[in-house]
Structures are given as structure tokens and as C-alpha cells.
Scaffold this active site. Sequence first.
Site, PDB file in Angstrom:
ATOM      1  N   CYS A  56       0.854  -1.181   0.000  1.00 36.99           N
ATOM      2  CA  CYS A  56       0.000   0.000   0.000  1.00 36.99           C
ATOM      3  C   CYS A  56       0.894   1.235   0.000  1.00 36.99           C
ATOM      4  CB  CYS A  56      -0.907  -0.016   1.232  1.00 36.99           C
ATOM      5  SG  CYS A  56      -2.027   1.390   1.319  1.00 36.99           S
ATOM      6  N   HIS A  64      -9.025  -3.622  -2.594  1.00 37.40           N
ATOM      7  CA  HIS A  64      -8.077  -2.880  -1.748  1.00 37.40           C
ATOM      8  C   HIS A  64      -8.420  -1.386  -1.772  1.00 37.40           C
ATOM      9  CE1 HIS A  64      -3.788  -2.122  -0.278  1.00 37.40           C
ATOM     10  NE2 HIS A  64      -4.193  -0.922  -0.664  1.00 37.40           N
ATOM     11  N   GLU A  65      -8.684  -0.853  -2.976  1.00 35.78           N
ATOM     12  CA  GLU A  65      -8.979   0.584  -3.081  1.00 35.78           C
ATOM     13  C   GLU A  65     -10.333   0.916  -2.464  1.00 35.78           C
ATOM     14  OE1 GLU A  65      -6.518   2.269  -3.729  1.00 35.78           O
ATOM     15  OE2 GLU A  65      -5.302   0.712  -4.667  1.00 35.78           O
TER      16      GLU A  65
HETATM   17 NI    NI Z   1      -3.600   1.087  -0.271  1.00 38.63          NI
END
Ligand code: NI
Length: 175
Positions: free
Chosen positions: A91, A133-134
Site C-alpha cells: 500500500c 483494496h482501493e
Molecule cells: Ni492502499
Amino acid sequence: MAILKIAHLGHPVLLQRAEAVADPTAPEMRRLVADMVETLQDIGGLGLAAPQVHVSLRLFIWRTAVGGHSALFNPEIAPLGQETEEAWEGCLSIPGLRGAVQRPARIAFRGQDIAGTWIEGEAAGMAARVMQHEHDHLEGILYPMRMADLSRFGFNEELARFNPPKPVENERQTP
Ligand code: NI
């Protein structure tokens, strides 16, 4: 256009639930997407959510398979089926680290494009992982909060030295 500053783990904007975007076609949204794309290109990442650039709005961008970038406003995501997959994620807000995260293998998504048009589709593999994830960023969730086994969390360099992971990663490309 501008390269934006990335919020890092510990900044409260990363833990907030982001607000809906009223008008994706507004000039300031067009500018924000352009700046996010430039920021992502500069870093060399796969995906970026607006809260990661200190803007608590429901918007993320990702790099498409053909090398362009797509933006999705007010996205909604739902798992398709029961199958899950584990892969290593990184990330941009947690630089230098990665962790193994189990997620649904296939998803359905919908949201608005830059023209404000509602679009929908299905995704699998890397695209499904990046979008989940986003989308998590818009809910104030960071990938370590999804990890079932924190022993599979560490610095990229050490993991590469002692336990070479598969080259599957999110957001941050490993050198
Ligand atoms: Ni991220």
C-alpha cells in the site's frame, strides 16, 4: 497537474469513511483525477484512492491491463461466489511493507465514470484485488486490518531475502 502528497499510516484521513461524490463531472473532480493519475505514474503504483491524497471522497483510480488509467466514483463492490484467494499486497500509505491477504477471488462492481455515467462489470484476479483494496480505503480499512495471520507481514527487503513471494502485489510495484 500536480503530484500529490500521500497520507501515511497513522493519518486519520485513512481511517475515515469517505463521502459520496455529488458530481463526478465537476471541474475539480476532473482535476483531482488528473492529479491522482500523475501521482500514481510518478510513484509507479497500480491503484490509488482519494483518501490516500488527503481527500475523503469516494473515488479511486487504477492502472488498467493495457497501461491506461480508469477512475471509479461512488463505487460499490460485492463478492461473486465463495472462492477466495491469498496474495501479497502493498500500500502506498504503508511504504516498504507487504502482507498476505485473503480476499474474494471474483467481484461485481458498479460506479460512475468521469462522465458521470453509471457503469458495472465483473473482475477477477489482480483487477478484483486492486478494486477491493482501493474500495477498502473508502471505508477507512487498510490491508493489515484484513490480515488473518500477521506473521505474514513484513518489510519487502526481508521478505524477499527469506521468503520470496509470488510477484503479485497491489498498489506498489516491488523493485
Ligand atoms: Ni492502499
